[in-house]
Design a protein around this motif. Structure first.
Motif, PDB file in Angstrom:
ATOM      1  N   LEU A   1       0.932  -1.384  -0.092  1.00  0.00           N
ATOM      2  CA  LEU A   1       0.390   0.534   0.391  1.00  0.00           C
ATOM      3  C   LEU A   1       1.403   1.391  -0.184  1.00  0.00           C
ATOM      4  O   LEU A   1       2.349   1.768   0.488  1.00  0.00           O
ATOM      5  CB  LEU A   1      -0.867  -0.313   0.712  1.00  0.00           C
ATOM      6  N   PRO A   2       0.056   2.651  -0.240  1.00  0.00           N
ATOM      7  CA  PRO A   2       0.585   3.344  -0.617  1.00  0.00           C
ATOM      8  C   PRO A   2       1.401   4.328   0.591  1.00  0.00           C
ATOM      9  O   PRO A   2       0.534   3.638   1.734  1.00  0.00           O
ATOM     10  CB  PRO A   2       0.354   4.697  -0.658  1.00  0.00           C
ATOM     11  N   PRO A   3       2.298   5.082   1.014  1.00  0.00           N
ATOM     12  CA  PRO A   3       2.032   5.250   2.536  1.00  0.00           C
ATOM     13  C   PRO A   3       2.009   6.174   3.028  1.00  0.00           C
ATOM     14  O   PRO A   3       1.726   5.711   4.306  1.00  0.00           O
ATOM     15  CB  PRO A   3       4.051   6.869   2.219  1.00  0.00           C
TER      16      PRO A   3
ATOM     17  N   TYR B   1       0.155   4.251   6.232  1.00  0.00           N
ATOM     18  CA  TYR B   1       0.502   3.535   7.482  1.00  0.00           C
ATOM     19  C   TYR B   1       0.852   4.919   8.216  1.00  0.00           C
ATOM     20  O   TYR B   1       1.056   4.562   9.249  1.00  0.00           O
ATOM     21  CB  TYR B   1       2.307   3.037   7.265  1.00  0.00           C
ATOM     22  N   TRP B   2       0.283   5.931   7.766  1.00  0.00           N
ATOM     23  CA  TRP B   2       0.562   7.164   8.784  1.00  0.00           C
ATOM     24  C   TRP B   2      -0.578   7.288  10.219  1.00  0.00           C
ATOM     25  O   TRP B   2      -1.850   6.139   9.922  1.00  0.00           O
ATOM     26  CB  TRP B   2      -0.073   8.393   8.102  1.00  0.00           C
ATOM     27  N   SER B   3      -0.189   7.791  11.169  1.00  0.00           N
ATOM     28  CA  SER B   3      -1.168   7.741  12.226  1.00  0.00           C
ATOM     29  C   SER B   3      -1.771   8.502  11.997  1.00  0.00           C
ATOM     30  O   SER B   3      -2.113   9.337  11.647  1.00  0.00           O
ATOM     31  CB  SER B   3      -0.274   8.482  13.596  1.00  0.00           C
TER      32      SER B   3
ATOM     33  N   LEU C   1     -11.650  -2.824   2.436  1.00  0.00           N
ATOM     34  CA  LEU C   1     -10.834  -2.075   1.603  1.00  0.00           C
ATOM     35  C   LEU C   1      -9.994  -1.466   1.581  1.00  0.00           C
ATOM     36  O   LEU C   1     -10.269  -0.361   2.440  1.00  0.00           O
ATOM     37  CB  LEU C   1     -12.917  -1.475   1.081  1.00  0.00           C
ATOM     38  N   PHE C   2      -9.116  -0.970   1.021  1.00  0.00           N
ATOM     39  CA  PHE C   2      -8.445   0.027   0.779  1.00  0.00           C
ATOM     40  C   PHE C   2      -8.658   1.016  -0.570  1.00  0.00           C
ATOM     41  O   PHE C   2      -8.061   0.549  -1.869  1.00  0.00           O
ATOM     42  CB  PHE C   2      -7.267  -0.731   1.277  1.00  0.00           C
ATOM     43  N   THR C   3      -9.065   2.099  -0.076  1.00  0.00           N
ATOM     44  CA  THR C   3      -9.074   3.244  -1.471  1.00  0.00           C
ATOM     45  C   THR C   3      -7.956   4.004  -1.591  1.00  0.00           C
ATOM     46  O   THR C   3      -7.135   4.332  -0.588  1.00  0.00           O
ATOM     47  CB  THR C   3      -9.988   4.036  -1.732  1.00  0.00           C
ATOM     48  N   LEU C   4      -6.991   4.062  -3.164  1.00  0.00           N
ATOM     49  CA  LEU C   4      -5.493   3.843  -3.443  1.00  0.00           C
ATOM     50  C   LEU C   4      -6.234   5.046  -4.364  1.00  0.00           C
ATOM     51  O   LEU C   4      -5.088   6.274  -3.907  1.00  0.00           O
ATOM     52  CB  LEU C   4      -5.357   3.138  -4.163  1.00  0.00           C
ATOM     53  N   ARG C   5      -7.239   5.545  -4.966  1.00  0.00           N
ATOM     54  CA  ARG C   5      -7.297   6.480  -5.895  1.00  0.00           C
ATOM     55  C   ARG C   5      -8.762   6.758  -5.904  1.00  0.00           C
ATOM     56  O   ARG C   5      -9.567   6.038  -6.475  1.00  0.00           O
ATOM     57  CB  ARG C   5      -6.664   6.562  -7.364  1.00  0.00           C
TER      58      ARG C   5
END
Length: 232
Positions: free
Chosen positions: A24-26, A29-31, A70-74
């Motif tokens: 996944l993009p950075p 993983y951001w808090s 789900l993870f929306t990438l774009r």
């Protein structure tokens, strides 16, 4: 859902995606604190396009039976669809677990390719829509599977092995689940709007209520209005 359970699901989901070669993009993983700061500075599109983690049990409280990761990438903007310019597309990664049903639903605007990216067999049940938008229990459903047209009886099951895909048009009712193991799914679509363009046959909650029993590991898109709105 308890936040501790959501945090556990995120950790497990990231490991499952990586096991199939997807990283996944950075911003995944951001808090919560870093995401809030970045949305206020250089990354407002994460809030505006609702990018990021989305975990739901459809309000039923039984994630192992009814749920989806789900993870929306774009994701583009709905206004772009009217002009045909700019980002008119969206992309997601999803995980459906073996034995976990995702309820019958349709979209009024979105066209989507659903792709089995790896794992078990992805099973879809499909129907057409009647003129009022309800489920058509009678007419055959014509769909394209990897550009190959097929015609199926209403309610028939379509089984996709890893690498295979189906194109779903607006009005195509569909439910799906995994057999033989968890499935990593891809979704490539026109602009996605989970707030207004999901129509379920049975009343469900698209976003889950969260019991805050511990601090979020990462925010869900359903957290954004509470955590991020003031930052935009």
């Amino acid at each position: 859902m308890k936040r501790s359970h959501v945090n556990e699901i995120i950790r497990e989901s990231d490991a499952f995606m990586r096991s199939h070669g997807f990283v996944l993009p950075p911003f995944a993983y951001w808090s919560p604190e870093e995401l809030k700061a970045r949305v206020a500075s250089d990354s407002p599109a994460i809030f505006e396009a609702r990018l990021g983690w989305d975990i739901t049990d459809y309000g039923k409280g039984r994630f192992d039976e009814f749920g989806l990761v789900l993870f929306t990438l774009r994701n583009g903007a709905a206004a772009n669809l009217g002009t045909g310019k700019g980002m008119v597309y969206a992309e997601k990664l999803m995980i459906t677990r073996a034995g976990q049903v995702n309820p019958l639903h349709r979209h009024a605007v979105k066209t989507e390719d659903i792709i089995n990216r790896g794992g078990g067999t992805l099973v879809l049940q499909m129907y057409n829509s009647l003129p009022d938008g309800s489920v058509d229990e009678e007419s055959d459903v014509e769909v394209a599977c990897d550009a190959r047209l097929s015609r199926r009886k209403a309610g028939d099951l379509l089984k996709l092995e890893p690498g295979e895909s189906v194109t779903l048009l607006p009005g195509n009712w569909h439910a799906f689940w995994a057999e033989g193991g968890d499935v990593l799914m891809g979704e490539v679509s026109t602009v996605n709007d989970d707030l207004t363009d999901n129509y379920f046959r049975e009343p469900v909650g698209r976003f889950s209520a969260i019991d805050e029993d511990e601090h979020p590991l990462h925010l869900l898109v359903s957290d954004y209005d509470t955590w991020l709105k003031a930052s935009v």
